[in-house]
Enzyme design. Sequence first.
Site, PDB file in Angstrom:
ATOM      1  N   ASP A  25       0.844  -1.189   0.000  1.00  0.00           N
ATOM      2  CA  ASP A  25       0.000   0.000   0.000  1.00  0.00           C
ATOM      3  C   ASP A  25       0.882   1.243   0.000  1.00  0.00           C
ATOM      4  O   ASP A  25       2.099   1.165   0.240  1.00  0.00           O
ATOM      5  CB  ASP A  25      -0.917  -0.030   1.225  1.00  0.00           C
ATOM      6  CG  ASP A  25      -1.949   1.077   1.212  1.00  0.00           C
ATOM      7  OD1 ASP A  25      -2.564   1.296   0.150  1.00  0.00           O
ATOM      8  OD2 ASP A  25      -2.121   1.737   2.250  1.00  0.00           O
ATOM      9  N   ASP A  27      -0.515   5.139   0.826  1.00  0.00           N
ATOM     10  CA  ASP A  27      -0.913   6.118   1.837  1.00  0.00           C
ATOM     11  C   ASP A  27      -0.826   5.515   3.229  1.00  0.00           C
ATOM     12  O   ASP A  27      -1.474   4.506   3.529  1.00  0.00           O
ATOM     13  CB  ASP A  27      -2.349   6.610   1.583  1.00  0.00           C
ATOM     14  CG  ASP A  27      -2.476   7.384   0.285  1.00  0.00           C
ATOM     15  OD1 ASP A  27      -1.694   8.322   0.090  1.00  0.00           O
ATOM     16  OD2 ASP A  27      -3.351   7.043  -0.531  1.00  0.00           O
ATOM     17  N   ASP A 228      -1.670  -0.640   6.001  1.00  0.00           N
ATOM     18  CA  ASP A 228      -1.922   0.015   7.284  1.00  0.00           C
ATOM     19  C   ASP A 228      -3.392   0.036   7.664  1.00  0.00           C
ATOM     20  O   ASP A 228      -3.738   0.530   8.735  1.00  0.00           O
ATOM     21  CB  ASP A 228      -1.415   1.462   7.241  1.00  0.00           C
ATOM     22  CG  ASP A 228      -2.269   2.331   6.318  1.00  0.00           C
ATOM     23  OD1 ASP A 228      -2.435   1.961   5.133  1.00  0.00           O
ATOM     24  OD2 ASP A 228      -2.774   3.372   6.769  1.00  0.00           O
TER      25      ASP A 228
END
Length: 365
Positions: A25, A27, A228
Site C-alpha cells: 500500500d 498512503d 496500514d
Amino acid sequence: MMEEIATVSGRTEPLIARYRGLICDLDGVVYRGDTAVPHAVETMARLTADDVPVVFATNNASRPPETVGDHLRGIGVPPGGWSVVNSSQAAAAHLAQRLARGARVYAVGGAGVAQALAEAGLTPVRVAELDEAPVEAVVQGLGTDITWTELAAVGRVVEGGATWVATNLDLTLPTPYGKAPGNGALVALVQTTTSAAPHVVGKPQPALFDLARSRLGTAPEDTLVCGDLLQTDIEGANAAGLDSLFVLSGSSRLRDLALAERPLRPTYVAADLGGLLAPGVAVPASPAAHLLELGPGGVPRVPRADDPGVHHGSGNGSGNGFGSSALLQAVVATAWAARDEGRPLADDAAPWEDVERRLGIAALP
C-alpha cells in the site's frame, strides 16, 4: 521474560526473504502526503538492491500511476524494480470485460480515473458531456476537486440504468494533517439519492490484488501484502489467501489491531515498513502470547522503558536485539488470546496509545 520474548521466532533472515514479491500500500505506509513515512525510503532502497519485485497497489484512484511514480521518486524511493497499480485500473479492467470497445463511461474523480478508462479502450466522459449521449456506466473514484454537480450526476445516471462501479469504499484518507474524507464517504453521499449499490473493485475486494499479483507473476504463497488498514489491506489479503504485514504508520492503530476479529488479523505486525527487513514471526503462532500479563485495565502489561532488558530504539524492528518489535508481537498475541478466550479488553483508545508510546511507536501527526 525478556530473553524468552527475544527468542520466540527462532529465525534470523529478513521477513521479506520468505517471499518472491510484495504488494504494498502507499498512503500511510510509504508516505503521508508529501512526507515519507519513517524507514520507508531506506527499506525500499534495500528491496531494490536485493531485486525484490514490488507492486504498489493503492485504492486512491485520483492520480495516474505515472504521477504516483513521480511522487515516490520525489521522496527518495529509488527507481527500478517496482510499479504502481490503482483501483481506477481495476475498475476499467472490470468494465472492459463487459462493455463494447469505445463505450461511454462517466468518469468521476481525479485524472487517474479517466486515464485508466481510456487505456482500457473505453471513452471517459466528464459531467459537462453527459447530455451529448447516454453513458453505459459510471466509475466513481477519489478526487480532490469533485463538485456537488458531479456527485449529483452519479445518482442521476445510475437511476437511469447505468452500471455503477466504485473504485473503493475507504471512508478516510491519511494526510500530513490527519484523516480526510475518502472515496467511501463520497460514495455514501451519493447512496442517499439512489437505492442502487455500486460494484466495488478496490481493496478488500480481490480485483486489485489479482491485478497486482499478475504484475508480479507470483503464486499466492509467494506473495506478501503490506498495509496500514485492517478493513482493506489486511481483510483483502486474507480473503485472497495472501500473507500480510500490518504496519502501525497509518490509519489503523494498536487498539484496532488488538480488538480485531479473525478476518482482520494480519500474519505479521511491525511499527513501519522497516519490519520487512527484520526477522518475522507469525503472531498467532507466537508463544509470546503467554509471556505478557493482561492488566486490570484490559491491556497487556508492557515492561517499562527503563527495564535493562528492553531496547526500544526507533521501534521499527530493524535494529539489534529484540527491541520493541518482539514486544509488539507479544502485546498483539496476548490481546488476541484474551479476546478469543472471552476476557475483556480495553475499548478506549487512551490505554492502547500509552502502550504505543512504551513501544516507541511514533504517534500520527
